[in-house]
Design a protein around this motif. Structure first.
Motif, PDB file in Angstrom:
ATOM      1  N   HIS A 209      58.709  43.044   6.253  1.00 15.26           N
ATOM      2  CA  HIS A 209      59.090  44.441   6.039  1.00 15.26           C
ATOM      3  C   HIS A 209      58.068  45.522   6.319  1.00 15.26           C
ATOM      4  CE1 HIS A 209      62.593  42.533   4.428  1.00 15.26           C
ATOM      5  NE2 HIS A 209      63.175  43.707   4.501  1.00 15.26           N
ATOM      6  N   CYS A 244      64.299  40.883  11.135  1.00 10.02           N
ATOM      7  CA  CYS A 244      64.623  41.649   9.932  1.00 10.02           C
ATOM      8  C   CYS A 244      64.002  43.047   9.976  1.00 10.02           C
ATOM      9  CB  CYS A 244      64.246  40.883   8.670  1.00 10.02           C
ATOM     10  SG  CYS A 244      65.371  39.498   8.363  1.00 10.02           S
ATOM     11  N   CYS A 245      63.645  43.580   8.803  1.00  8.17           N
ATOM     12  CA  CYS A 245      63.338  45.012   8.757  1.00  8.17           C
ATOM     13  C   CYS A 245      62.029  45.407   9.428  1.00  8.17           C
ATOM     14  CB  CYS A 245      63.377  45.505   7.312  1.00  8.17           C
ATOM     15  SG  CYS A 245      65.083  45.805   6.805  1.00  8.17           S
ATOM     16  N   PHE A 262      68.660  38.574   9.122  1.00  8.38           N
ATOM     17  CA  PHE A 262      68.309  37.591   8.094  1.00  8.38           C
ATOM     18  C   PHE A 262      68.706  36.150   8.411  1.00  8.38           C
ATOM     19  CE2 PHE A 262      69.368  35.566   3.928  1.00  8.38           C
ATOM     20  CZ  PHE A 262      68.076  35.502   3.423  1.00  8.38           C
ATOM     21  N   CYS A 283      62.622  38.721   1.995  1.00 14.44           N
ATOM     22  CA  CYS A 283      63.668  38.152   2.859  1.00 14.44           C
ATOM     23  C   CYS A 283      63.164  37.040   3.765  1.00 14.44           C
ATOM     24  CB  CYS A 283      64.382  39.244   3.652  1.00 14.44           C
ATOM     25  SG  CYS A 283      65.028  40.529   2.571  1.00 14.44           S
ATOM     26  N   GLY A 390      72.509  46.922   4.628  1.00 18.03           N
ATOM     27  CA  GLY A 390      72.352  45.688   3.865  1.00 18.03           C
ATOM     28  C   GLY A 390      72.320  44.427   4.699  1.00 18.03           C
ATOM     29  N   CYS A 391      72.429  43.336   3.981  1.00 12.96           N
ATOM     30  CA  CYS A 391      71.995  42.010   4.428  1.00 12.96           C
ATOM     31  C   CYS A 391      73.046  41.237   5.215  1.00 12.96           C
ATOM     32  CB  CYS A 391      71.682  41.195   3.183  1.00 12.96           C
ATOM     33  SG  CYS A 391      70.936  42.159   1.849  1.00 12.96           S
ATOM     34  N   ASN A 392      72.649  40.024   5.582  1.00 19.73           N
ATOM     35  CA  ASN A 392      73.589  38.929   5.870  1.00 19.73           C
ATOM     36  C   ASN A 392      73.677  38.081   4.616  1.00 19.73           C
ATOM     37  OD1 ASN A 392      72.237  38.404   9.161  1.00 19.73           O
ATOM     38  ND2 ASN A 392      74.183  39.348   8.663  1.00 19.73           N
ATOM     39  N   GLY A 420      68.775  48.284   8.363  1.00 15.19           N
ATOM     40  CA  GLY A 420      68.601  46.905   7.912  1.00 15.19           C
ATOM     41  C   GLY A 420      69.297  45.881   8.793  1.00 15.19           C
ATOM     42  N   CYS A 421      69.774  44.811   8.158  1.00 16.51           N
ATOM     43  CA  CYS A 421      70.424  43.737   8.903  1.00 16.51           C
ATOM     44  C   CYS A 421      71.780  44.175   9.448  1.00 16.51           C
ATOM     45  CB  CYS A 421      70.559  42.508   8.019  1.00 16.51           C
ATOM     46  SG  CYS A 421      68.958  41.734   7.728  1.00 16.51           S
ATOM     47  N   CYS A 462      65.483  48.956   5.767  1.00 10.72           N
ATOM     48  CA  CYS A 462      66.141  49.242   4.481  1.00 10.72           C
ATOM     49  C   CYS A 462      65.463  50.357   3.697  1.00 10.72           C
ATOM     50  CB  CYS A 462      66.245  47.973   3.641  1.00 10.72           C
ATOM     51  SG  CYS A 462      67.550  46.919   4.264  1.00 10.72           S
ATOM     52  N   MET A 496      73.240  40.701  -0.272  1.00 11.42           N
ATOM     53  CA  MET A 496      72.879  39.579  -1.143  1.00 11.42           C
ATOM     54  C   MET A 496      71.608  39.842  -1.946  1.00 11.42           C
ATOM     55  SD  MET A 496      70.078  37.937   0.227  1.00 11.42           S
ATOM     56  CE  MET A 496      69.155  38.549   1.619  1.00 11.42           C
ATOM     57  N   SER A 497      70.736  40.758  -1.525  1.00 11.36           N
ATOM     58  CA  SER A 497      69.424  40.859  -2.175  1.00 11.36           C
ATOM     59  C   SER A 497      69.430  41.850  -3.337  1.00 11.36           C
ATOM     60  CB  SER A 497      68.363  41.295  -1.159  1.00 11.36           C
ATOM     61  OG  SER A 497      68.515  42.674  -0.877  1.00 11.36           O
ATOM     62  N   LYS A 499      67.296  44.111  -3.613  1.00 13.79           N
ATOM     63  CA  LYS A 499      67.033  45.414  -2.994  1.00 13.79           C
ATOM     64  C   LYS A 499      68.350  46.122  -2.671  1.00 13.79           C
ATOM     65  CE  LYS A 499      64.387  43.670   0.231  1.00 13.79           C
ATOM     66  NZ  LYS A 499      63.772  43.782   1.562  1.00 13.79           N
TER      67      LYS A 499
HETATM   68  O1  BF8 Z   1      65.356  44.971   3.564  1.00 16.50           O
HETATM   69  S1  BF8 Z   1      69.117  44.038   4.848  1.00 16.50           S
HETATM   70  S2  BF8 Z   1      68.440  40.687   4.245  1.00 16.50           S
HETATM   71  S3  BF8 Z   1      65.889  42.138   5.798  1.00 16.50           S
HETATM   72  S4  BF8 Z   1      67.267  43.050   2.006  1.00 16.50           S
HETATM   73 FE1  BF8 Z   1      66.589  41.589   3.697  1.00 16.50          FE
HETATM   74 FE2  BF8 Z   1      68.950  42.523   3.248  1.00 16.50          FE
HETATM   75 FE3  BF8 Z   1      68.107  42.203   5.674  1.00 16.50          FE
HETATM   76 FE4  BF8 Z   1      65.440  44.159   5.173  1.00 16.50          FE
HETATM   77 NI1  BF8 Z   1      67.274  44.833   3.458  1.00 16.50          NI
END
Ligand code: BF8
Length: 571
Positions: A209, A244-245, A262, A283, A390-392, A420-421, A462, A496-497, A499
């Motif tokens: 990150h 990723c980020c 991710f 991540c 957001g994430c995968n 982000g993702c 993110c 999923m995170s 964050k």
């Molecule tokens: O900060 S989108 S899986 S990489 S938490 Fe992680 Fe989610 Fe991807 Fe980036 Ni954000």
């Protein structure tokens, strides 16, 4: 005394041995998720403040103050004298002022002032204006300790306060100072997907990150000494790609290719073509070192906050940033000799995209103000704006929710901004090129063609969700309304995170209706579920909705945007 096992639905115990019921337990767990997410973003922000400080003192090797204009604008916001002073002097004072944001010296964090007045009043009335970034996170940990706060509303309001401290604090500091150190993004072309790995080059994947690490790696990879060394080993050069980020950070500012999001991190190694995966934090699946063992790949951890069994640890300190980056790259060049060409399988897929849409770049594209965007929304050519972030999540076929939702929204003339993702997903799907405007509804298509922009704008990593907050605030202030009045929405269709939980919370707290794909662990409490999905509207002007089906998510967002248009008297 736990674990706190109760049965809120059946005939089992309704309270734990201390008397905590489902509402208390669910609210405490959710608040702790927010604390985890806000801590991760904000600690990343803190690391950048430290690098700014050391750069100002001339103690950070290889770093410089790149966007001095932005540095001065930020200094003005903080009331720091700018005239007649060197960028280093200003940067030092700004870093010290930002260090104060983390503690208990102030009674409100500075960037809250960027919100429209109506929003600030909502926060004040609820008592959720953040005082200090660390303070709000620590207070969650205190309140959720055994025998402290048991009132679910009170616990969740503190969750909201910590989340605002993330979005309008830690994350915003991370974004702004990254711009100062590494440059404010401007639209540029890049490539995304595993096809960016090269058979004829030393491949280095930077994953995690913080741009503090990845920028130095990218910089050192151009060092003539290292390029020569790579060529001596039979490679054409060193190919740095992102994951990723931190990949988003590199892509946004330098157009460096991005290998994936991710759920592609293990697959990148499984191409057999990665010499070194360099990681900092967040991540990073511990699984990468297991996969790496099947190949010649080395995984290098660089932060003492994130060590992984099976990885080589090379501590990265800004004082020796450039030297350390070179040391790690030498490892990659050495490893290239051990690559087995028979095991190299790089998918031939990569996609062009246009990234780099900071708020500054968006305003520049519109001739310096939000007016053209607002006018298009008023006329109904653009129905509204949605942020998909957001994430995968391995519970969902990778990228399916992101891409399906995004396609539906642009078809309905909703401009989409992403980070982000989610952004990487739609980059791979080809939705971030100006030509993708052909997939949009007529009004949005015309607008994009006029300004030469894609219908889906890549706004960064993110922590750069803070850019979306700033943009929303600008539009609200221009119209003299609150953010909650705007025809806009947020979505995290594959989150999923922790964050992402913090992000979702500060987005809703900022007045933006937000749709989640996977359901958060709140269903054990009917009261908490009702508060988040219904009752919050009365107090904060926005709610969460949950739907795992992206087609239904699209409908929720379209309906919401039309409802907000109607309330504003728009056609
Ligand atoms: O900060 S989108 S899986 S990489 S938490 Fe992680 Fe989610 Fe991807 Fe980036 Ni954000």
């Amino acid at each position: 005394m736990g674990p706190c096992r109760i049965d809120p639905f059946g005939n089992g115990p309704k309270r734990g041995v201390c008397g905590a019921d489902a509402d208390t337990i669910v609210a405490r767990n959710l608040a702790r998720m927010i604390a985890g997410g806000a801590a991760a973003h904000s600690d990343h922000g803190r690391d950048i403040v430290e690098v700014l400080y050391k750069t100002a003192l001339g103690e950070a090797q290889g770093y410089e103050l790149t966007d001095v204009e932005k540095l001065k604008r930020l200094a003005n916001e903080y009331g720091i004298q700018v005239d007649g002073r060197s960028p280093q002097e200003i940067a030092k004072d700004l870093a010290i002022e930002m260090m104060r944001e983390f503690g208990m010296i102030k009674d409100r964090i500075q960037f809250v002032e960027r919100a429209p007045d109506k929003r600030k009043k909502v926060w004040e009335k609820l008592g959720v204006t953040p005082r200090g970034i660390d303070r709000e996170i620590v207070e969650i940990m205190h309140r959720t300790h055994i025998g402290v706060d048991a009132d679910y509303v009170s616990i969740l309001l503190q969750g909201v306060r910590a989340a605002i401290a993330d979005g309008w604090g830690g994350s915003m500091i991370a974004t702004e100072l990254s711009d100062v150190l590494f440059g404010t993004p401007e639209p540029l072309e890049g490539m995304v997907n595993l096809g960016v790995l090269r058979e004829d080059m030393v491949n280095v994947v930077v994953h995690g990150h913080n741009p503090v690490l990845s920028f130095m790696i990218a910089k050192a990879a151009k060092d003539p000494e290292l390029v020569k060394l790579a060529q001596e080993k039979g490679a054409k050069g060193i190919n740095v790609v992102g994951m990723c980020c931190t990949g988003n950070e590199l892509l946004m500012r330098q157009g460096i290719p991005i290998a994936g999001n991710f759920l592609l991190q293990e697959l990148a190694i499984a191409t057999g073509a990665v010499e070194v995966m360099i990681v900092d934090y967040q991540c990073i699946m511990p699984a990468v070192t297991h996969i790496a063992k099947c190949y010649h790949t080395k995984v290098v951890t660089t932060s003492d906050k994130a060590k992984i069994p099976g990885a080589i640890h090379v501590q990265f300190e800004p004082e020796h940033g450039y030297d350390t980056a070179k040391e790690i790259l030498k490892m990659a060049i050495e490893a290239y000799e051990n690559r087995n060409p028979d095991r190299v399988r790089i998918p031939k897929r990569s996609m062009k995209l246009l990234a780099g849409f900071s708020v500054e770049a968006i305003l520049k594209a519109f001739g310096g103000s939000v007016k053209p965007l607002v006018d298009a929304i008023k006329e109904g050519k653009i129905r509204g704006v949605a942020g998909i972030v957001g994430c995968n999540n391995p519970k969902i076929k990778q990228d399916y929710n992101h891409v399906t939702l995004t396609k539906r929204l642009i078809e309905h003339n909703i401009l989409v901004v992403e980070t982000g993702c989610a952004a990487i997903a739609n980059g791979k799907a080809g939705l971030m090129t100006p030509e993708a405007a052909d997939l949009a509804g007529e009004g949005l298509r015309e607008f994009c063609k006029k300004y030469g922009i894609p219908p889906v704008l890549h706004m960064g990593s993110c922590v750069d969700n803070s850019r979306i907050l700033v943009l929303a605030a600008e539009v609200a202030k221009y119209l003299g309304v609150d953010i909650s009045d705007l025809p806009i929405a947020g979505a995290a269709p594959e989150w999923m995170s922790e964050k992402a939980v913090s992000i979702g919370t500060y987005v809703v707290a900022s007045g933006i209706f937000t749709v989640l794909g996977p359901v958060p662990p709140v269903l054990g409490s009917v009261n908490v579920t009702n508060l988040l999905t219904r009752d919050l509207d009365d107090v904060i002007g926005a709610t969460f909705a949950v739907d795992p089906d992206p087609e239904k998510e699209a409908k929720l967002i379209i309906d919401h945007i039309e409802k907000k248009r109607k309330a504003l008297g728009l056609p």
